[in-house]
Design a protein around this motif. Structure first.
Motif, PDB file in Angstrom:
ATOM      1  N   ASP A  46       0.913  -1.237  -0.059  1.00  0.00           N
ATOM      2  CA  ASP A  46       0.105  -0.025  -0.183  1.00  0.00           C
ATOM      3  C   ASP A  46       0.564   1.266  -0.020  1.00  0.00           C
ATOM      4  OD1 ASP A  46      -2.387  -1.490  -0.025  1.00  0.00           O
ATOM      5  OD2 ASP A  46      -2.415  -1.625   2.094  1.00  0.00           O
ATOM      6  N   LEU A  47       2.056   1.037   0.089  1.00  0.00           N
ATOM      7  CA  LEU A  47       3.092   2.407  -0.033  1.00  0.00           C
ATOM      8  C   LEU A  47       3.214   2.788  -1.370  1.00  0.00           C
ATOM      9  CD1 LEU A  47       5.947   1.459   2.626  1.00  0.00           C
ATOM     10  CD2 LEU A  47       3.629   2.756   3.132  1.00  0.00           C
ATOM     11  N   ARG A  48       3.180   4.043  -1.533  1.00  0.00           N
ATOM     12  CA  ARG A  48       3.386   4.822  -2.716  1.00  0.00           C
ATOM     13  C   ARG A  48       4.935   4.210  -3.239  1.00  0.00           C
ATOM     14  NH1 ARG A  48       2.763  10.684  -4.173  1.00  0.00           N
ATOM     15  NH2 ARG A  48       2.597   9.942  -6.216  1.00  0.00           N
ATOM     16  N   SER A  49       5.660   3.971  -2.663  1.00  0.00           N
ATOM     17  CA  SER A  49       6.991   3.579  -3.002  1.00  0.00           C
ATOM     18  C   SER A  49       7.250   2.166  -3.734  1.00  0.00           C
ATOM     19  CB  SER A  49       7.936   3.558  -1.972  1.00  0.00           C
ATOM     20  OG  SER A  49       7.751   2.727  -0.730  1.00  0.00           O
ATOM     21  N   ALA A  50       6.140   1.418  -3.340  1.00  0.00           N
ATOM     22  CA  ALA A  50       5.965   0.148  -4.071  1.00  0.00           C
ATOM     23  C   ALA A  50       5.725   0.232  -5.592  1.00  0.00           C
ATOM     24  CB  ALA A  50       4.722  -0.559  -3.328  1.00  0.00           C
ATOM     25  N   GLU A  51       5.118   1.459  -5.982  1.00  0.00           N
ATOM     26  CA  GLU A  51       4.866   1.494  -7.346  1.00  0.00           C
ATOM     27  C   GLU A  51       6.376   1.659  -8.149  1.00  0.00           C
ATOM     28  OE1 GLU A  51       2.426   5.227  -8.058  1.00  0.00           O
ATOM     29  OE2 GLU A  51       1.066   4.392  -6.501  1.00  0.00           O
ATOM     30  N   VAL A  52       7.354   2.078  -7.461  1.00  0.00           N
ATOM     31  CA  VAL A  52       8.660   2.331  -8.231  1.00  0.00           C
ATOM     32  C   VAL A  52       9.103   0.830  -8.309  1.00  0.00           C
ATOM     33  CG1 VAL A  52      11.118   3.116  -7.774  1.00  0.00           C
ATOM     34  CG2 VAL A  52       9.156   4.636  -7.155  1.00  0.00           C
ATOM     35  N   PHE A  53       9.209  -0.098  -7.278  1.00  0.00           N
ATOM     36  CA  PHE A  53       9.505  -1.396  -7.548  1.00  0.00           C
ATOM     37  C   PHE A  53       8.795  -1.891  -8.296  1.00  0.00           C
ATOM     38  CE2 PHE A  53      11.066   0.351  -3.599  1.00  0.00           C
ATOM     39  CZ  PHE A  53      12.406  -0.464  -3.166  1.00  0.00           C
ATOM     40  N   ILE A  54       7.544  -1.918  -8.427  1.00  0.00           N
ATOM     41  CA  ILE A  54       6.661  -2.568  -9.609  1.00  0.00           C
ATOM     42  C   ILE A  54       7.283  -2.111 -10.792  1.00  0.00           C
ATOM     43  CG2 ILE A  54       4.297  -2.921 -10.621  1.00  0.00           C
ATOM     44  CD1 ILE A  54       3.485  -2.814  -7.510  1.00  0.00           C
ATOM     45  N   HIS A  55       7.340  -0.868 -10.767  1.00  0.00           N
ATOM     46  CA  HIS A  55       7.877  -0.458 -12.571  1.00  0.00           C
ATOM     47  C   HIS A  55       9.087  -0.934 -12.777  1.00  0.00           C
ATOM     48  CE1 HIS A  55       8.688   2.517 -15.596  1.00  0.00           C
ATOM     49  NE2 HIS A  55       9.807   2.690 -15.024  1.00  0.00           N
ATOM     50  N   ARG A  56       9.907  -1.050 -12.026  1.00  0.00           N
ATOM     51  CA  ARG A  56      11.186  -1.667 -12.087  1.00  0.00           C
ATOM     52  C   ARG A  56      11.277  -3.171 -12.289  1.00  0.00           C
ATOM     53  NH1 ARG A  56      14.183   0.653  -7.072  1.00  0.00           N
ATOM     54  NH2 ARG A  56      14.462   2.916  -7.626  1.00  0.00           N
ATOM     55  N   LEU A  57      10.240  -4.002 -11.748  1.00  0.00           N
ATOM     56  CA  LEU A  57       9.976  -5.172 -12.269  1.00  0.00           C
ATOM     57  C   LEU A  57       9.460  -5.518 -13.672  1.00  0.00           C
ATOM     58  CD1 LEU A  57       8.752  -6.495  -8.619  1.00  0.00           C
ATOM     59  CD2 LEU A  57      10.844  -7.194  -9.688  1.00  0.00           C
ATOM     60  N   ASN A  58       8.514  -4.698 -13.777  1.00  0.00           N
ATOM     61  CA  ASN A  58       8.148  -4.643 -15.273  1.00  0.00           C
ATOM     62  C   ASN A  58       9.056  -4.216 -16.284  1.00  0.00           C
ATOM     63  OD1 ASN A  58       5.209  -5.401 -15.164  1.00  0.00           O
ATOM     64  ND2 ASN A  58       4.937  -3.507 -14.007  1.00  0.00           N
ATOM     65  N   GLN A  59      10.052  -3.202 -15.991  1.00  0.00           N
ATOM     66  CA  GLN A  59      11.176  -3.032 -16.710  1.00  0.00           C
ATOM     67  C   GLN A  59      12.052  -4.098 -16.944  1.00  0.00           C
ATOM     68  OE1 GLN A  59      13.145   0.419 -14.777  1.00  0.00           O
ATOM     69  NE2 GLN A  59      13.039   1.326 -16.756  1.00  0.00           N
ATOM     70  N   LEU A  60      12.149  -4.885 -15.872  1.00  0.00           N
ATOM     71  CA  LEU A  60      13.112  -6.071 -16.199  1.00  0.00           C
ATOM     72  C   LEU A  60      12.516  -7.252 -16.804  1.00  0.00           C
ATOM     73  CD1 LEU A  60      15.521  -8.114 -15.244  1.00  0.00           C
ATOM     74  CD2 LEU A  60      13.986  -8.888 -13.358  1.00  0.00           C
ATOM     75  N   LYS A  61      10.994  -7.331 -16.680  1.00  0.00           N
ATOM     76  CA  LYS A  61      10.307  -8.161 -17.473  1.00  0.00           C
ATOM     77  C   LYS A  61      10.265  -7.804 -19.208  1.00  0.00           C
ATOM     78  CE  LYS A  61       5.497  -9.268 -18.493  1.00  0.00           C
ATOM     79  NZ  LYS A  61       5.541  -8.380 -19.814  1.00  0.00           N
ATOM     80  N   ASP A  62      10.019  -6.574 -19.260  1.00  0.00           N
ATOM     81  CA  ASP A  62      10.079  -6.334 -20.794  1.00  0.00           C
ATOM     82  C   ASP A  62      11.587  -6.355 -21.549  1.00  0.00           C
ATOM     83  OD1 ASP A  62       7.575  -5.621 -20.382  1.00  0.00           O
ATOM     84  OD2 ASP A  62       7.996  -3.231 -20.169  1.00  0.00           O
ATOM     85  N   ARG A  63      12.749  -6.076 -20.520  1.00  0.00           N
ATOM     86  CA  ARG A  63      14.113  -6.228 -21.085  1.00  0.00           C
ATOM     87  C   ARG A  63      14.432  -7.562 -21.284  1.00  0.00           C
ATOM     88  NH1 ARG A  63      17.558  -5.108 -24.187  1.00  0.00           N
ATOM     89  NH2 ARG A  63      19.642  -4.602 -23.441  1.00  0.00           N
ATOM     90  N   LEU A  64      13.941  -8.447 -20.284  1.00  0.00           N
ATOM     91  CA  LEU A  64      14.144 -10.068 -20.682  1.00  0.00           C
ATOM     92  C   LEU A  64      13.448 -10.456 -22.113  1.00  0.00           C
ATOM     93  CD1 LEU A  64      14.041 -11.500 -17.032  1.00  0.00           C
ATOM     94  CD2 LEU A  64      15.886 -11.020 -18.550  1.00  0.00           C
ATOM     95  N   GLU A  65      12.300  -9.726 -22.125  1.00  0.00           N
ATOM     96  CA  GLU A  65      11.482 -10.227 -23.418  1.00  0.00           C
ATOM     97  C   GLU A  65      12.082  -9.867 -24.630  1.00  0.00           C
ATOM     98  OE1 GLU A  65       7.472  -9.016 -22.577  1.00  0.00           O
ATOM     99  OE2 GLU A  65       7.050 -11.061 -21.272  1.00  0.00           O
ATOM    100  N   GLU A  66      12.594  -8.544 -24.551  1.00  0.00           N
ATOM    101  CA  GLU A  66      13.349  -8.032 -25.618  1.00  0.00           C
ATOM    102  C   GLU A  66      14.765  -9.020 -26.040  1.00  0.00           C
ATOM    103  OE1 GLU A  66      14.890  -3.877 -25.018  1.00  0.00           O
ATOM    104  OE2 GLU A  66      12.827  -3.364 -24.523  1.00  0.00           O
ATOM    105  N   LEU A  67      15.383  -9.401 -24.895  1.00  0.00           N
ATOM    106  CA  LEU A  67      16.606 -10.143 -25.160  1.00  0.00           C
ATOM    107  C   LEU A  67      16.617 -11.287 -25.761  1.00  0.00           C
ATOM    108  CD1 LEU A  67      18.567  -9.200 -22.022  1.00  0.00           C
ATOM    109  CD2 LEU A  67      19.154  -8.293 -24.552  1.00  0.00           C
ATOM    110  N   ASN A  68      15.099 -11.992 -25.322  1.00  0.00           N
ATOM    111  CA  ASN A  68      14.991 -13.334 -25.635  1.00  0.00           C
ATOM    112  C   ASN A  68      14.078 -13.451 -27.198  1.00  0.00           C
ATOM    113  OD1 ASN A  68      16.315 -14.478 -23.611  1.00  0.00           O
ATOM    114  ND2 ASN A  68      14.412 -14.141 -22.295  1.00  0.00           N
ATOM    115  N   ALA A  69      13.741 -12.306 -27.648  1.00  0.00           N
ATOM    116  CA  ALA A  69      13.002 -12.259 -28.922  1.00  0.00           C
ATOM    117  C   ALA A  69      13.850 -12.919 -30.037  1.00  0.00           C
ATOM    118  CB  ALA A  69      12.347 -10.973 -29.067  1.00  0.00           C
TER     119      ALA A  69
END
Length: 69
Positions: A46-69
């Motif tokens: 519920d903390l606003r700071s969690a949004e930053v962590f979720i954003h970074r996790l999404n960045q990691l997911k997207d980057r991994l998908e780019e590398l594996n495409a």
């Protein structure tokens, strides 16, 4: 993506030791990054700071998908 969806995505996939999330942003220990970010969001959903962590996790997911495409 929800934290549950992100956690499911990362479960069982091969992770590189390090990765560049974006220009100039290096993650030197991907498994530790993943573990710490998932734990932070689970403990503090519920903390606003969690949004930053979720954003970074999404960045990691997207980057991994780019590398594996």
């Amino acid at each position: 993506m929800s934290i549950e969806e992100l956690e499911a995505y990362f479960t069982g996939i091969n992770l590189p030791d390090q990765i560049e999330l974006e220009r100039g942003v290096m993650v030197m220990n991907v498994p530790l990054f993943l573990e710490s970010h998932l734990n932070y969001v689970k403990i503090n959903p519920d903390l606003r700071s969690a949004e930053v962590f979720i954003h970074r996790l999404n960045q990691l997911k997207d980057r991994l998908e780019e590398l594996n495409a």
